[in-house]
Design a protein around this motif. Structure first.
Motif, mmCIF file in Angstrom:
data_model
loop_
_atom_site.group_PDB
_atom_site.id
_atom_site.type_symbol
_atom_site.label_atom_id
_atom_site.label_comp_id
_atom_site.label_asym_id
_atom_site.label_seq_id
_atom_site.Cartn_x
_atom_site.Cartn_y
_atom_site.Cartn_z
ATOM 1 N N PRO A 197 0.857 -1.525 -0.257
ATOM 2 C CA PRO A 197 0.319 0.042 0.037
ATOM 3 C C PRO A 197 0.792 0.651 0.207
ATOM 4 O O PRO A 197 0.530 2.138 -0.640
ATOM 5 N N SER A 198 2.097 0.955 0.705
ATOM 6 C CA SER A 198 2.353 2.351 0.558
ATOM 7 C C SER A 198 2.976 3.213 -0.771
ATOM 8 O O SER A 198 3.415 3.795 -1.015
ATOM 9 N N LYS A 201 -1.474 2.781 -2.610
ATOM 10 C CA LYS A 201 -1.765 3.126 -2.552
ATOM 11 C C LYS A 201 -2.223 4.736 -3.367
ATOM 12 O O LYS A 201 -3.510 4.951 -4.281
ATOM 13 N N LYS A 202 -1.256 5.653 -3.323
ATOM 14 C CA LYS A 202 -1.177 6.524 -4.317
ATOM 15 C C LYS A 202 -1.774 6.595 -5.612
ATOM 16 O O LYS A 202 -2.586 7.462 -5.969
ATOM 17 N N ARG A 297 -1.391 -9.019 1.864
ATOM 18 C CA ARG A 297 -1.644 -9.928 3.494
ATOM 19 C C ARG A 297 -2.914 -9.017 4.282
ATOM 20 O O ARG A 297 -3.489 -8.401 3.119
ATOM 21 N N ALA A 298 -3.621 -9.245 5.208
ATOM 22 C CA ALA A 298 -4.930 -8.759 5.564
ATOM 23 C C ALA A 298 -4.773 -7.141 5.668
ATOM 24 O O ALA A 298 -6.102 -7.019 5.081
ATOM 25 N N SER A 299 -3.653 -7.229 6.025
ATOM 26 C CA SER A 299 -3.878 -5.234 6.253
ATOM 27 C C SER A 299 -3.685 -4.460 4.559
ATOM 28 O O SER A 299 -4.876 -3.207 5.144
ATOM 29 N N VAL A 302 -7.604 -3.523 4.128
ATOM 30 C CA VAL A 302 -8.178 -1.854 5.004
ATOM 31 C C VAL A 302 -7.515 -1.071 4.244
ATOM 32 O O VAL A 302 -8.032 0.328 3.949
ATOM 33 N N HIS A 303 -6.376 -0.470 3.956
ATOM 34 C CA HIS A 303 -5.703 0.166 2.696
ATOM 35 C C HIS A 303 -6.977 0.383 1.465
ATOM 36 O O HIS A 303 -6.635 1.427 1.254
ATOM 37 N N ASP A 306 -9.378 1.673 2.611
ATOM 38 C CA ASP A 306 -9.305 3.719 2.248
ATOM 39 C C ASP A 306 -8.565 4.131 0.989
ATOM 40 O O ASP A 306 -9.473 4.981 0.727
#
Lengths: 465, 432, 506
Positions: A197-198, A201-202, A297-299, A302-303, A306
């Motif tokens: 995501p880092s 995401k953008k 991964r699971a996280s 969430v990202h 978002d």
């Protein structure tokens, strides 16, 4: 079987000329029976098109695993024109049909791998490159990779370009007849890499924002005639909004328009950046467009939630890699279990973080309400060959047998939006079939024959002889 | 090419070890000659009377005296009792600790920091039974001042775990000028290291080799011991040849001192116990007992062994995803002979009591036992309970005066007395 | 001491809350207790801007008034956006029917009842109830009316602290920007929560340990201007640039004044100061001079600390020092210069015997500086959570580090503050976290004993009004002193502490 009163004199060839014939009200078996009866009466065999020599193909199978329905013992599959015409226990067919005797074999749909890069040169892209289609740059491998996949039972693979962000649109090809410029599907398979995501995401949020702005612009352009004059003050604009709001638009459209768009100078034909176009198609829910979102991964879920916000589009979620061992946190997530999402997973048991207890992710997602598709544990020929073995392990660990088989056929086809053509043995679907000499989950069972589009492309019996 | 390098390094190792030994000898000689004599240590041992708020005697009936008095004279505990029962005789310097706790000096059964730290691991051979840490003890080093600030008065200095058998340890006080001053017993124990660290030995030995090698060494030692025993009993007329390498083992087989075992992990722990305790009948103290060693608590309990836990305090068990306090798990299964160590300088020597606090935090729900583990149990396991580890009449005057329970990190050690002398006074220079 | 505090709690309490701008009415007067919501008209706009990040992730933070910390060793200049204390006690209706606007998320209520509330900012409260709305503390008191749909957590007998604040962390939340990188299901986050942490700092960003969600994850960005101030050259550079920037501001002021006063004739020879001085890399120095930002400097040695103090005094900038091992040698100077420090009490480097002055670390460091009015935050030596097995030296045991400050002489209340409100103050986030006050974030650490006690384990960690960690539900520590429905923690008080004697047979 219901036999309706239909004109019996209509020749099959004429019917074939009409195309697929899915819309006809009567079951095709009736036609088959009728034609058979007629042919018998006339005494002159009539050649129907279908198969390599134009005849219909009839498979007498020991067991047929239809995926969409029950497993049928001693069933008959009738194939005409490369498509399945009928399947069942007591199906009649023309006597001159080409009969394939598979009474000692198990027949099931060809396997589908919805996510692979096998045989591709190592292209990797970053950022939003969703307008680039793999189909334009695709050339099938010259070695026997696809042949081996075929031997493993895979008849269809979805290919995607590696990379981050939105690296491009994928391609679905048949392993039997992969051609450079065409495939089963060459557009609409938008890959969204979201495994970091880092980084991603953008890119995704930017693409979605740009696409949404474009959609809003278009909407504004269409609704402009209704608007007599641009409101001068803000309150007025607010008042005016509900009236100018098109009501027939899909619910994904935001209720309010960004103020910035309004203020921009009018331009009749705004130039749309090409990389935004597929994203717009996604957001507009255009037919055939689907995003395959890759998580590690699971996280990441969430990202992703978002980053996506309220945007809705058709998508499947892929969990790849070893780090996806904590997905038990998100099986019931709003985007996954709650939404009955389509999830793609490798068929491996993994340990939850900090534990030595393996668990079955496929089952966990299915229990939470998802539909699961399964990809080979690795993007290698060997893993394709081991897929049934891996599934058997999952089934032993508690996964439902039907779910397991569906995951590599019908649900996998869904990821490629090809579930109307592939993935099950039912009327109207393409005759991609594999013939096994035992239960598919029996590791000793082998693929003896493979049929693609009604054509027997692999026959171990024959080749041995 | 590579072989040459190995040989060179081996030679260098030998040379450095010799040099190191020589250096220590010099230090020892200087110490004996009084070169280092500090004013505090010189002169007669003062007579001290401590008026204590609470005295934790740690004696075998677990006496606790509130509002008591401890009299220290000639480096020994002269009397302990209630303030109402004991009148302080003349000539005693009175230490007012009426708001404080008086506890025995803490005992750490696993320490390296009283030595020079440089020649911890003389990794010359895989087993080095002739080596002794007494050759590297540095009394009054900086780290020992830390120990005193943490109320630690007795430590077992053992060699490192670089080899399978790295020599004999020494039990020393943390305060004193010369080696003679500080040594309680030498040899204090035999250090044996099982698996883990010795596997880093530069031949790359494994556990099978180590167990064979260890067994072989001990068999030789036993034979040596038996030949001497036979001679002493008059069974053989001629005295066997005296061999410094093997002579240290005589006390070991006579159970005058224990074997200190660096052992951890289930399998290694079990092998150590089976070989050393069951096969050779040694008195063994397991020095680490960490990771999942606690699963062998029943082994330890059956044999009445002493387990000393540390410096690791917990283990993540992946089978049920739990964090297990090692000491807590041992205690839960009925092991009472449970000590705590620091492995200083891995954990600073002054943090011995904090190690016990962490054992409590991790589920050892027994404050008293935790305090016992760093005092009486430590001394019992090293067979020096006749001298230290508790406050009883006639024992060494090793006392810590604390503002509360030593286990509580909020409590401060205000005064440490070793052999009847004030070794550390927080008022003079507070260190911890 | 604590007894008396609790006894008089109810009295002080009302006034505390009154100051904070909220009022509560005990239900004894007719059982019609209400929770005050200050009328929307009294809400200062600036308040909203500062406190609530709007946007997708932003929570609705508009319904709670702010309250400045009412006590503490020093007043916090960084905290408390200046909201006028709203003395209006008008209630906007019964609490059971929260007014919710259409199209918005339904209000979520969270209630803690029965615990011993260590507010840190004020007195401890026995058996009080804390009502939180949408992740913000809305009311504290006894006999509060609780909305029907509220999530109620009964913490009877437990000690409730504000969520602990770690001044630096590694691997607990993602690297900057954390909202794009945090593993919200990460093991390390679970472990940090098991240590009671609700706020951690990664890089220059304060983030919450919001397990499983990104809602309200980022607390504040750009906490500090980090300065390198160790070598002579670095010190020279910092002073030089600060001097230039200050001169620019003076010139600018003079120029503006001249321009405003002048009749237009002299303006020609007046030259505007070069704006390039405060652009680019120097912009952060301008922020420092204007006191918009705080500088963060790593300094341990006495002479470095002295230089830092001089820098603070010469330029009037706000400085936070990390390290400050030798702070105990110059505590008065630090206090006068209003330098805040982040200390690790157990960081005890040896004395330098070559120097004829006090050097090295001291366990009394935190206490000495505290006595001289320095704001202190305590953090652990290693900023991670470790499963290596060496216990008590990482963020799993942050309170133990504060306990060592107590060993050094710091009062227990101050030690608790140093890992909650004090740390928040040092980080400049005391308007959001650090104490249990109306208007602050609903972050709590619920322990089964006093947080500084070594027998204490964290039972629940609540972040943004959501239970992020429940010891019983999480297997890691769940088996250690297991919590039963009837568990009442031992009534731990000061010495003599309870002391369990073993059975005689032992």
């Amino acid at each position: 079987m219901i036999v309706k009163d239909q004109p019996l004199t209509r020749p099959i060839a004429e019917r074939r000329g009409r195309g697929v014939g899915r819309t006809r009200p009567c079951p095709s078996a009736v036609w088959v029976a009728a034609v058979a009866a007629m042919a018998f009466a006339i005494g002159a065999p009539q050649r129907a098109s279908g198969g390599d020599d134009g005849r219909m193909i009839v498979i007498k199978a020991g067991t047929v695993i239809t995926i969409s329905g029950d497993e049928i013992k001693d069933a008959v599959i009738v194939i005409a024109d490369g498509k399945i015409d009928a399947v069942g226990k007591n199906v009649s067919y023309p006597t001159e049909s080409k009969v394939i005797d598979a009474r000692d074999l198990v027949v099931m749909p060809g396997l589908v791998n919805p996510y692979s890069a096998i045989g591709l040169s190592s292209i990797s892209r970053a950022g939003n490159k969703s307008h680039l289609k793999l189909a334009d740059a695709y050339y099938p491998p010259e070695d026997d990779t696809y042949r081996k996949l075929l031997e493993a039972g895979y008849t269809t693979i979805g290919l995607y370009v590696a990379g981050s962000g939105l690296p491009g649109q994928g391609l679905a090809v048949s392993t039997h007849d992969a051609k450079p410029m065409s495939g089963l599907k060459s557009e609409g398979l938008v890959r969204i890499a979201f495994n970091r995501p880092s980084r991603d995401k953008k890119v995704l949020a930017g693409a979605l924002k740009a696409a949404q702005e474009q959609i809003d612009k278009e909407k504004e352009a269409t609704s402009k005639p209704a608007e007599t004059k641009k409101p001068t003050t803000q309150p007025k604009a607010k008042d005016a909004k509900p009236t100018t709001q098109p009501t027939s638009k899909p619910s994904t459209a935001p209720t309010t328009k960004p103020a910035g768009v309004k203020a921009k100078p009018k331009s009749k034909k705004p130039t749309v950046k090409p990389e935004i176009v597929p994203v717009i198609a996604l957001l507009k829910k255009q037919e055939g467009f689907i995003a395959l979102v890759e998580f590690s991964r699971a996280s990441d879920v969430v990202h992703f939630e978002d980053a996506v916000g309220k945007h809705e589009f058709r998508r499947a979620y892929l969990f790849s890699g070893r780090r996806a061992s904590d997905v038990h946190h998100v099986t019931g997530h709003k985007l996954l279990g709650e939404a009955k999402a389509l999830v793609v997973l490798p068929p491996t048991l993994v340990n939850m973080p900090l534990t030595a207890n393996p668990y079955d992710r496929v089952k966990a997602f299915i229990d939470a309400g998802c539909e699961a598709a399964v990809v080979p544990a690795g993007d290698t020929v060997a893993e394709h060959e081991r897929i049934r073995e891996r599934l058997a392990v999952l089934v032993r660990a508690g996964l439902d047998r039907g779910d397991a088989l569906k995951a590599v056929t019908l649900n996998a086809a869904k990821v490629l939006t090809l579930d109307d053509r592939l993935g099950s043995i039912e009327k109207g679907k393409q005759a991609d079939l594999i013939f096994l000499d035992g239960d598919p989950l029996d590791p000793f069972a082998e693929v003896r024959r493979v049929m693609v589009g009604g054509e027997m492309v692999l026959d171990l019996e024959k080749s041995k002889r | 090419m590579k072989r040459q390098n190995v040989e060179t390094s081996k030679r260098q190792d030998i040379e450095t070890s010799r040099l190191g030994g020589a250096g220590v000898v010099v230090v020892v000689l200087l110490g004996v000659s009084g070169f280092f004599v500090a004013p505090v240590v010189a002169g007669d041992v003062p007579r001290l009377a401590i008026k204590a708020g609470k005295i934790i005697t740690m004696d075998d009936v677990d006496t606790i005296v509130n509002n008591g008095v401890v009299l220290l004279a000639d480096g020994e505990v002269e009397a302990i009792g209630k303030a109402s029962e004991i009148t302080i005789p003349d000539g005693y310097r009175v230490i007012d600790a009426e708001d404080e706790w008086v506890v025995p000096g803490l005992v750490d059964a696993h320490d390296h920091s009283a030595g020079s730290l440089y020649d911890l691991n003389d990794s010359v051979y895989l087993t080095n039974p002739g080596l002794r840490t007494i050759d590297m003890v540095v009394p009054r080093n900086e780290r020992m001042e830390d120990a005193l600030a943490g109320g630690v008065t007795t430590v077992l200095v053992i060699p490192g775990s670089g080899t399978n058998m790295s020599g004999f340890g020494t039990i020393v006080k943390t305060y004193g000028n010369s080696v003679e001053d500080v040594v309680i017993r030498a040899p204090g124990c035999l250090k044996i290291a099982q698996a883990g660290n010795p596997e880093r030995y530069w031949f790359g030995v494994g556990r099978t080799m180590m167990n064979w090698n260890l067994g072989q060494t001990l068999e030789k030692a036993k034979a040596y011991h038996e030949s001497w025993t036979a001679y002493e009993k008059g069974e053989t007329p001629e005295a066997p040849q005296y061999d410094l390498v093997w002579h240290g083992f005589r006390g070991l087989f006579e159970k005058k001192y224990p074997a200190g075992l660096h052992t951890q992990w289930y399998q290694v722990y079990m092998m150590s116990i089976l070989m050393l305790h069951d096969r050779f009948g040694l008195n063994i103290v397991t020095d680490h007992s960490t990771f999942d060693s606690y699963k062998l608590a029943s082994f330890v309990k059956e044999r009445g062994m002493y387990s000393v836990v540390g410096p690791r305090q917990f283990y993540l068990d992946r089978r049920d995803r739990t964090i297990n306090g090692c000491a807590a798990r041992f205690a839960e299964q009925g092991v009472t002979r449970l000590g705590i160590n620091t492995d200083a300088p891995v954990v600073s020597q002054k943090d011995l009591s904090y190690q016990a606090a962490m054992a409590c935090w991790l589920g050892w729900d027994d404050h008293y036992a935790a305090l016992k583990s760093v005092t009486r149990i430590g001394a019992e396991s090293l067979l020096i309970i006749d001298r230290v580890g508790s406050l009883e009449k006639g024992k060494d005057a090793d006392v810590g005066i604390w503002t509360g329970s030593p286990i509580d990190p909020r409590s401060q050690c205000k005064l440490t007395i070793v052999n009847g002398r004030i070794a550390y006074d927080a008022k003079v220079r507070r260190r911890y | 001491m604590r007894h008396s505090l609790i006894a008089i709690a109810a009295v002080i309490f009302a006034s505390t809350l009154g100051l904070g701008g909220a009022a509560f009415a005990p239900s004894s007067s007719g059982g019609d207790a209400t929770i005050s919501e200050p009328p929307a008209t009294t809400k200062p706009d600036g308040d909203k801007k500062k406190r609530g990040r709007k946007g997708r992730r932003g929570r609705k933070r508009t319904d709670a008034p702010t309250s400045a910390p009412t006590s503490g060793p020093t007043t916090a200049p960084t905290s408390a956006p200046s909201s006028q204390p709203t003395t209006t006690t008008t209630s906007s209706g019964p609490a059971t029917q929260p007014t919710s606007q259409p199209d918005e998320k339904k209000d979520s209520y969270f209630v803690l009842t029965g615990g011993i509330i260590h507010t840190v900012a004020g007195p401890d409260l026995q058996d009080a109830t804390v009502l939180c709305k949408n992740g913000v503390i809305q009311a504290i008191g006894r006999s509060l009316a609780v909305p029907e749909d509220a999530e109620i957590l009964d913490v009877s007998g437990m000690h409730v602290y504000p969520g602990l604040v770690a001044c630096s962390s590694r691997g607990i939340v993602g690297s900057e920007p954390p909202e794009n990188s945090t593993d919200v299901f990460g093991t390390n986050m679970t472990l940090a929560l098991s240590g009671g942490l609700s706020t951690v700092v990664t890089g220059n960003t304060a983030a919450k340990t919001t397990f499983g969600t990104l809602e309200g994850h980022v607390l504040r960005k750009d906490l500090f201007v980090k300065l390198s101030f160790a070598t002579g050259a670095q010190k020279h550079k910092v002073r030089e640039v600060l001097g230039k920037v200050r001169q620019y501001l003076r010139d600018k002021a003079a120029y503006d004044k001249k321009k405003a006063d002048g009749d237009g004739e002299d303006d020609e020879d007046a030259e505007a100061p070069d704006e390039g001085l405060v652009k680019g890399g120097n912009a952060k120095y301008l922020q420092l001079i204007k006191k918009e930002k705080t500088a963060l400097i790593q300094a341990d040695a006495q002479h470095d600390l002295v230089d830092v103090c001089r820098l603070a005094q010469d330029f009037g900038i706000r400085i936070v020092v990390r390290g400050a091992n030798e702070g105990w040698t110059v505590p008065g100077l630090l206090g006068r210069a209003d330098v805040k420090v982040i200390v690790t009490p157990r960081s005890l480097p040896g004395k330098n015997e070559q120097i004829n002055r006090p050097t090295g670390g001291s366990i009394e460091n935190a206490a000495v500086m505290y006595d001289h009015g320095v704001d202190i935050a305590v953090t652990t030596g290693s900023a991670n959570v470790s499963l290596r097995g060496i216990a008590g030296r990482d963020l799993l045991n942050l309170p133990m580090e504060a306990a060592y400050a107590v060993r050094g002489g710091l009062p227990e209340a101050a030690a608790v503050e140093s890992i909650t409100l004090g740390a928040a103050r040092v980080l400049g986030i005391a308007d959001r976290v650090g104490s249990i006050e109306v208007g602050k974030d609903a972050d709590f650490t619920v322990c089964d004993g006093e947080v500084l006690d070594f027998f204490t384990t964290v039972q629940w960690t609540i972040v943004n009004g959501r239970v992020a960690y429940d010891k019983k539900a999480e297997s890691l520590f769940g088996h250690i002193r297991p919590r039963t429905p009837t568990t009442q923690p031992a009534p731990y008080k000061f010495w003599p502490r309870p002391f369990r004697r073993p059975a005689a047979s032992e």
